[in-house]
Design a protein around this motif. Structure first.
Motif, short mmCIF file in Angstrom:
data_model
loop_
_atom_site.label_atom_id
_atom_site.label_comp_id
_atom_site.label_asym_id
_atom_site.label_seq_id
_atom_site.Cartn_x
_atom_site.Cartn_y
_atom_site.Cartn_z
N SER A 19 -2.34 -7.51 5.32
CA SER A 19 -2.40 -7.81 3.89
C SER A 19 -3.09 -6.68 3.13
O SER A 19 -2.65 -6.30 2.04
N LYS A 20 -4.17 -6.18 3.69
CA LYS A 20 -4.88 -5.08 3.03
C LYS A 20 -4.00 -3.83 2.98
O LYS A 20 -3.96 -3.14 1.96
N GLY A 21 -3.31 -3.57 4.06
CA GLY A 21 -2.43 -2.40 4.10
C GLY A 21 -1.29 -2.53 3.10
O GLY A 21 -0.94 -1.57 2.40
N LEU A 22 -0.73 -3.72 3.01
CA LEU A 22 0.35 -3.97 2.06
C LEU A 22 -0.14 -3.82 0.63
O LEU A 22 0.54 -3.24 -0.22
N GLY A 25 -0.56 1.81 -4.56
CA GLY A 25 -0.26 3.24 -4.53
C GLY A 25 1.11 3.52 -5.15
O GLY A 25 1.28 4.48 -5.90
N GLY A 26 2.06 2.66 -4.85
CA GLY A 26 3.39 2.81 -5.45
C GLY A 26 3.37 2.61 -6.95
O GLY A 26 4.01 3.35 -7.70
N VAL A 37 -2.61 -1.93 -0.43
CA VAL A 37 -2.82 -0.51 -0.69
C VAL A 37 -1.49 0.18 -0.99
O VAL A 37 -1.38 0.98 -1.92
N VAL A 38 -0.46 -0.15 -0.22
CA VAL A 38 0.85 0.46 -0.44
C VAL A 38 1.43 0.07 -1.79
O VAL A 38 1.96 0.91 -2.53
N VAL A 39 1.30 -1.20 -2.16
CA VAL A 39 1.83 -1.67 -3.44
C VAL A 39 1.12 -0.99 -4.61
O VAL A 39 1.76 -0.49 -5.53
#
Length: 77
Positions: free
Chosen positions: A5-8, A14-15, A10-12
């Motif tokens: 969840s944390k990784g997702l 960042g996008g 960060v990706v969202v």
């Protein structure tokens, strides 16, 4: 699951930050677009050298056709 969840997240984010930065144009990008438009305006019209080249190409085609007709007439076809 929590790491995913944390990784997702960060990706969202960042996008989203990347997309937000795409809308703003800096002075160099504006200058580049102006230069592109100026080049397009200049290259739309034919210059005298291009016109002369096209006329030479047309003359070559006409000469070749005349030669082919002459050859056919001499062969009797």
């Amino acid at each position: 699951m929590r790491t995913f969840s944390k990784g997702l997240l960060v990706v969202v984010f960042g996008g989203l930050l990347g997309l937000a930065g795409c809308d703003q144009q800096g002075p160099m990008e504006k200058a580049g677009e102006s230069a592109d438009e100026a080049v397009e305006d200049v290259t739309e019209d034919q210059g005298p050298m291009e016109e002369a080249g096209e006329e030479m190409g047309d003359a070559w085609d006409e000469t070749k056709e005349a030669g082919d007709k002459m050859g056919d007439a001499m062969d009797g076809d």
